[in-house]
Design a protein around this motif. Sequence first.
Motif, PDB file in Angstrom:
ATOM      1  N   ALA A  74      32.525-143.593 -36.064  1.00  0.00           N
ATOM      2  CA  ALA A  74      31.165-143.084 -35.893  1.00  0.00           C
ATOM      3  C   ALA A  74      30.868-142.820 -34.420  1.00  0.00           C
ATOM      4  O   ALA A  74      30.220-141.823 -34.071  1.00  0.00           O
ATOM      5  N   ILE A  75      31.343-143.693 -33.538  1.00  0.00           N
ATOM      6  CA  ILE A  75      31.140-143.521 -32.094  1.00  0.00           C
ATOM      7  C   ILE A  75      31.855-142.263 -31.609  1.00  0.00           C
ATOM      8  O   ILE A  75      31.314-141.480 -30.817  1.00  0.00           O
ATOM      9  N   LYS A  76      33.084-142.043 -32.076  1.00  0.00           N
ATOM     10  CA  LYS A  76      33.836-140.848 -31.676  1.00  0.00           C
ATOM     11  C   LYS A  76      33.112-139.571 -32.101  1.00  0.00           C
ATOM     12  O   LYS A  76      32.998-138.609 -31.330  1.00  0.00           O
ATOM     13  N   LEU A  77      32.625-139.570 -33.347  1.00  0.00           N
ATOM     14  CA  LEU A  77      31.923-138.391 -33.849  1.00  0.00           C
ATOM     15  C   LEU A  77      30.589-138.205 -33.141  1.00  0.00           C
ATOM     16  O   LEU A  77      30.181-137.077 -32.845  1.00  0.00           O
ATOM     17  N   CYS A  78      29.909-139.310 -32.866  1.00  0.00           N
ATOM     18  CA  CYS A  78      28.634-139.251 -32.148  1.00  0.00           C
ATOM     19  C   CYS A  78      28.848-138.671 -30.754  1.00  0.00           C
ATOM     20  O   CYS A  78      28.073-137.828 -30.296  1.00  0.00           O
TER      21      CYS A  78
END
Length: 206
Positions: A74-78
């Motif tokens: 989720a952090i990577k996509l965010c």
Amino acid sequence: AILAGTFKPGDRLNETHIASQFKVSRIPVREALQQLQAQGLVMNYPRRGMFVITLSEEDVQRINSLRILLEAEAIKLCRANLTATQERRLTSIVEEMENTTLHSYFDASLLDLRFHRSIWTCSGNPYLEKDLDSLLTVLFAHQALAYTASHANATWPLDHHRPLLDVIRGTSNTSPETAMVNHLRVRYTNPERFSSLALSTAVQSA
């Protein structure tokens, strides 16, 4: 009553008894229990009924091990999808956590969860967001009850979220997985215990 400790973790919540206690019908009690289930404070076991949330230490560690992998994604996509508006929202929540003292563990946990939910939403993947919300709402509620039940002077840690924000902004060289492990170590011992990260560490040590 749950947050005050009248109902303890693992207690069964009987609709009839609660309705009698509050002198109402069972319908509003059932609706209230459904809302509490959505908040993570109550779990529904088929053919057994509603119970105040309780997790074993192993349950918590297994959830955290999965959380590291899912939330790192989720952090990577965010980070890839981050807009100026989303960055301002995340920054605002971090600043609120750094400058706010909350005396209710449940209120503190909700503020903490709000930051993480904002990351999941920013990921742009509704299925990932749904899975993380389902998994972690229960964990946050369990921890809030555990803090409340301890009767200790422990405080819910809120001032350790900026490193995650730095990773999202791209101003940190720390990987999302490492950032999540470091983040969870503030509250948990060996949060990666059941994840593939622990296996990698064991191989490197050998």
